[in-house]
Design a protein around this motif. Sequence first.
Motif, PDB file in Angstrom:
ATOM      1  N   ARG A 103     -70.611 -15.272 -60.518  1.00 34.61           N
ATOM      2  CA  ARG A 103     -71.782 -16.117 -60.983  1.00 34.61           C
ATOM      3  C   ARG A 103     -72.792 -15.066 -61.485  1.00 34.61           C
ATOM      4  NH1 ARG A 103     -75.721 -17.504 -62.393  1.00 34.61           N
ATOM      5  NH2 ARG A 103     -77.455 -19.181 -61.513  1.00 34.61           N
ATOM      6  N   TYR A 104     -72.696 -14.118 -61.188  1.00 32.81           N
ATOM      7  CA  TYR A 104     -73.891 -13.133 -61.766  1.00 32.81           C
ATOM      8  C   TYR A 104     -73.089 -12.379 -62.706  1.00 32.81           C
ATOM      9  CZ  TYR A 104     -76.924 -14.754 -58.339  1.00 32.81           C
ATOM     10  OH  TYR A 104     -78.018 -15.921 -57.756  1.00 32.81           O
ATOM     11  N   LEU A 105     -71.789 -12.361 -63.162  1.00 28.82           N
ATOM     12  CA  LEU A 105     -71.078 -11.662 -64.210  1.00 28.82           C
ATOM     13  C   LEU A 105     -71.036 -10.055 -63.780  1.00 28.82           C
ATOM     14  CD1 LEU A 105     -72.568 -13.261 -67.262  1.00 28.82           C
ATOM     15  CD2 LEU A 105     -70.442 -13.875 -66.171  1.00 28.82           C
ATOM     16  N   TRP A 106     -70.836  -9.779 -62.482  1.00 23.17           N
ATOM     17  CA  TRP A 106     -70.337  -8.318 -61.943  1.00 23.17           C
ATOM     18  C   TRP A 106     -68.984  -8.188 -62.114  1.00 23.17           C
ATOM     19  CZ3 TRP A 106     -73.975  -9.821 -57.381  1.00 23.17           C
ATOM     20  CH2 TRP A 106     -75.308  -9.875 -57.643  1.00 23.17           C
ATOM     21  N   HIS A 107     -68.715  -7.481 -62.895  1.00 21.59           N
ATOM     22  CA  HIS A 107     -67.072  -7.214 -63.151  1.00 21.59           C
ATOM     23  C   HIS A 107     -66.492  -6.273 -62.038  1.00 21.59           C
ATOM     24  CE1 HIS A 107     -66.409 -10.174 -66.282  1.00 21.59           C
ATOM     25  NE2 HIS A 107     -67.753  -9.800 -66.765  1.00 21.59           N
ATOM     26  N   HIS A 108     -67.285  -4.861 -62.105  1.00 25.01           N
ATOM     27  CA  HIS A 108     -66.796  -3.823 -61.528  1.00 25.01           C
ATOM     28  C   HIS A 108     -67.433  -3.699 -60.224  1.00 25.01           C
ATOM     29  CE1 HIS A 108     -65.545  -2.528 -65.494  1.00 25.01           C
ATOM     30  NE2 HIS A 108     -66.860  -2.832 -65.826  1.00 25.01           N
ATOM     31  N   PHE A 109     -66.493  -3.308 -59.195  1.00 20.89           N
ATOM     32  CA  PHE A 109     -67.056  -2.957 -57.843  1.00 20.89           C
ATOM     33  C   PHE A 109     -66.028  -2.216 -56.985  1.00 20.89           C
ATOM     34  CE2 PHE A 109     -63.973  -6.432 -57.793  1.00 20.89           C
ATOM     35  CZ  PHE A 109     -63.110  -6.373 -56.553  1.00 20.89           C
ATOM     36  N   SER A 110     -66.678  -1.692 -55.784  1.00 20.86           N
ATOM     37  CA  SER A 110     -65.703  -1.025 -55.066  1.00 20.86           C
ATOM     38  C   SER A 110     -65.733  -1.760 -53.585  1.00 20.86           C
ATOM     39  CB  SER A 110     -66.588   0.436 -54.679  1.00 20.86           C
ATOM     40  OG  SER A 110     -66.398   1.211 -55.840  1.00 20.86           O
ATOM     41  N   ILE A 111     -64.616  -1.417 -52.950  1.00 24.56           N
ATOM     42  CA  ILE A 111     -64.349  -2.055 -51.491  1.00 24.56           C
ATOM     43  C   ILE A 111     -64.460  -0.904 -50.477  1.00 24.56           C
ATOM     44  CG2 ILE A 111     -62.726  -3.203 -49.943  1.00 24.56           C
ATOM     45  CD1 ILE A 111     -61.256  -4.313 -52.702  1.00 24.56           C
ATOM     46  N   PRO A 166     -80.478  -3.203 -45.964  1.00 24.94           N
ATOM     47  CA  PRO A 166     -81.605  -3.287 -47.085  1.00 24.94           C
ATOM     48  C   PRO A 166     -81.884  -4.808 -47.246  1.00 24.94           C
ATOM     49  CG  PRO A 166     -79.363  -2.915 -48.167  1.00 24.94           C
ATOM     50  CD  PRO A 166     -79.245  -2.762 -46.709  1.00 24.94           C
ATOM     51  N   VAL A 167     -83.113  -4.919 -47.686  1.00 25.45           N
ATOM     52  CA  VAL A 167     -83.501  -6.318 -48.173  1.00 25.45           C
ATOM     53  C   VAL A 167     -82.530  -6.657 -49.281  1.00 25.45           C
ATOM     54  CG1 VAL A 167     -85.329  -7.455 -49.172  1.00 25.45           C
ATOM     55  CG2 VAL A 167     -85.925  -5.926 -47.371  1.00 25.45           C
ATOM     56  N   GLY A 168     -82.326  -7.872 -49.300  1.00 27.53           N
ATOM     57  CA  GLY A 168     -81.593  -8.594 -50.399  1.00 27.53           C
ATOM     58  C   GLY A 168     -79.782  -8.204 -50.293  1.00 27.53           C
ATOM     59  N   MET A 169     -79.632  -7.673 -49.220  1.00 25.67           N
ATOM     60  CA  MET A 169     -78.069  -7.686 -49.042  1.00 25.67           C
ATOM     61  C   MET A 169     -77.575  -9.085 -49.034  1.00 25.67           C
ATOM     62  SD  MET A 169     -76.145  -5.307 -46.357  1.00 25.67           S
ATOM     63  CE  MET A 169     -76.529  -6.112 -44.777  1.00 25.67           C
ATOM     64  N   LEU A 170     -76.439  -9.205 -49.512  1.00 26.24           N
ATOM     65  CA  LEU A 170     -75.744 -10.542 -49.358  1.00 26.24           C
ATOM     66  C   LEU A 170     -74.833 -10.577 -48.328  1.00 26.24           C
ATOM     67  CD1 LEU A 170     -75.393 -11.143 -53.244  1.00 26.24           C
ATOM     68  CD2 LEU A 170     -77.167 -11.888 -51.683  1.00 26.24           C
ATOM     69  N   GLY A 171     -74.648 -11.463 -47.476  1.00 29.08           N
ATOM     70  CA  GLY A 171     -73.506 -11.668 -46.661  1.00 29.08           C
ATOM     71  C   GLY A 171     -72.908 -12.981 -46.785  1.00 29.08           C
ATOM     72  N   THR A 172     -71.433 -13.043 -46.446  1.00 32.65           N
ATOM     73  CA  THR A 172     -70.733 -14.346 -46.638  1.00 32.65           C
ATOM     74  C   THR A 172     -70.359 -14.833 -45.283  1.00 32.65           C
ATOM     75  OG1 THR A 172     -68.608 -12.957 -46.556  1.00 32.65           O
ATOM     76  CG2 THR A 172     -69.744 -13.530 -48.721  1.00 32.65           C
ATOM     77  N   GLN A 228     -63.582 -15.531 -46.865  1.00 31.77           N
ATOM     78  CA  GLN A 228     -64.811 -14.629 -47.079  1.00 31.77           C
ATOM     79  C   GLN A 228     -64.797 -13.778 -48.514  1.00 31.77           C
ATOM     80  OE1 GLN A 228     -66.759 -12.649 -43.592  1.00 31.77           O
ATOM     81  NE2 GLN A 228     -64.938 -13.261 -42.682  1.00 31.77           N
ATOM     82  N   SER A 229     -63.494 -13.389 -48.654  1.00 30.00           N
ATOM     83  CA  SER A 229     -63.315 -12.531 -50.177  1.00 30.00           C
ATOM     84  C   SER A 229     -63.543 -13.317 -51.023  1.00 30.00           C
ATOM     85  CB  SER A 229     -61.898 -11.786 -49.948  1.00 30.00           C
ATOM     86  OG  SER A 229     -61.098 -12.866 -49.999  1.00 30.00           O
ATOM     87  N   ALA A 230     -62.919 -14.763 -51.054  1.00 29.60           N
ATOM     88  CA  ALA A 230     -63.202 -15.477 -52.224  1.00 29.60           C
ATOM     89  C   ALA A 230     -64.696 -15.883 -52.706  1.00 29.60           C
ATOM     90  CB  ALA A 230     -62.444 -16.997 -51.771  1.00 29.60           C
ATOM     91  N   ALA A 231     -65.511 -16.070 -51.361  1.00 30.32           N
ATOM     92  CA  ALA A 231     -67.100 -16.181 -51.459  1.00 30.32           C
ATOM     93  C   ALA A 231     -67.704 -15.054 -52.136  1.00 30.32           C
ATOM     94  CB  ALA A 231     -67.415 -16.350 -49.969  1.00 30.32           C
ATOM     95  N   MET A 232     -67.176 -13.660 -51.815  1.00 29.80           N
ATOM     96  CA  MET A 232     -67.557 -12.561 -52.374  1.00 29.80           C
ATOM     97  C   MET A 232     -67.370 -12.358 -53.834  1.00 29.80           C
ATOM     98  SD  MET A 232     -66.465  -9.820 -49.539  1.00 29.80           S
ATOM     99  CE  MET A 232     -67.897  -8.879 -48.576  1.00 29.80           C
ATOM    100  N   LEU A 233     -66.218 -12.756 -54.269  1.00 25.31           N
ATOM    101  CA  LEU A 233     -65.723 -12.731 -55.561  1.00 25.31           C
ATOM    102  C   LEU A 233     -66.406 -13.933 -56.316  1.00 25.31           C
ATOM    103  CD1 LEU A 233     -62.060 -11.857 -55.555  1.00 25.31           C
ATOM    104  CD2 LEU A 233     -64.053 -10.510 -56.020  1.00 25.31           C
ATOM    105  N   SER A 234     -66.789 -15.013 -55.688  1.00 21.51           N
ATOM    106  CA  SER A 234     -67.606 -16.315 -56.517  1.00 21.51           C
ATOM    107  C   SER A 234     -68.962 -15.641 -56.824  1.00 21.51           C
ATOM    108  CB  SER A 234     -67.458 -17.329 -55.511  1.00 21.51           C
ATOM    109  OG  SER A 234     -68.439 -18.332 -56.066  1.00 21.51           O
ATOM    110  N   ILE A 235     -69.608 -15.121 -55.918  1.00 19.14           N
ATOM    111  CA  ILE A 235     -70.853 -14.400 -56.084  1.00 19.14           C
ATOM    112  C   ILE A 235     -70.840 -13.497 -57.280  1.00 19.14           C
ATOM    113  CG2 ILE A 235     -72.821 -12.844 -55.361  1.00 19.14           C
ATOM    114  CD1 ILE A 235     -72.089 -13.943 -52.311  1.00 19.14           C
ATOM    115  N   MET A 236     -70.045 -12.545 -57.363  1.00 22.42           N
ATOM    116  CA  MET A 236     -69.583 -11.643 -58.500  1.00 22.42           C
ATOM    117  C   MET A 236     -69.534 -12.349 -59.723  1.00 22.42           C
ATOM    118  SD  MET A 236     -67.621  -8.549 -56.683  1.00 22.42           S
ATOM    119  CE  MET A 236     -67.296  -7.982 -58.229  1.00 22.42           C
TER     120      MET A 236
END
Length: 153
Positions: free
Chosen positions: A34-42, A147-153, A24-32
């Motif tokens: 793909r969209y070039l999102w570098h910064h995030f919080s857990i 929220p609409v558009g929330m992503l789930g792995t 699941q964490s690999a899928a989350m990071l793969s989405i990030m």
Amino acid sequence: LMTYFFQQVSDSLILQLAPSVEHQSAAMLSIMKRYLWHHFSILTTMIGGHDDFIRAIRNQVLDSIDFKYNIMDVFVIKNKTRKEIAEEIEFLKHSEVRVFLLYSTKEEGAEVMGAASDLGITGKNYVWIVTQSSFGTVENNAPPEFPVGMLGT
């Protein structure tokens, strides 16, 4: 590895397969990536395995050589009610972070997302990516707090 658990439904047992926190964490990071999102919080609740989830994300971030991730915050939510959670995560509305990874139960996820909505940190300027445990099974509808558009792995 897959996680197996049985769920009692009426007079029968259903075997449900769930991906491991590593998958699941690999899928989350793969989405990030793909969209070039570098910064995030857990964000996690006190759900069983939350330490494993945090460790899996950290390990995969450290192992990434072709994409630079930046974990801004790691926060374990200790409270259960929407109001208490809002007080606990209020600092996020003053943060520059716009991508959040959430690991929780479905019920806790609804409270967290309700609190996040109250704080104004959902919507078009924010991305929430949640684990399978946060949105439950396909048969159940997502809580109205999601929220609409929330992503789930």
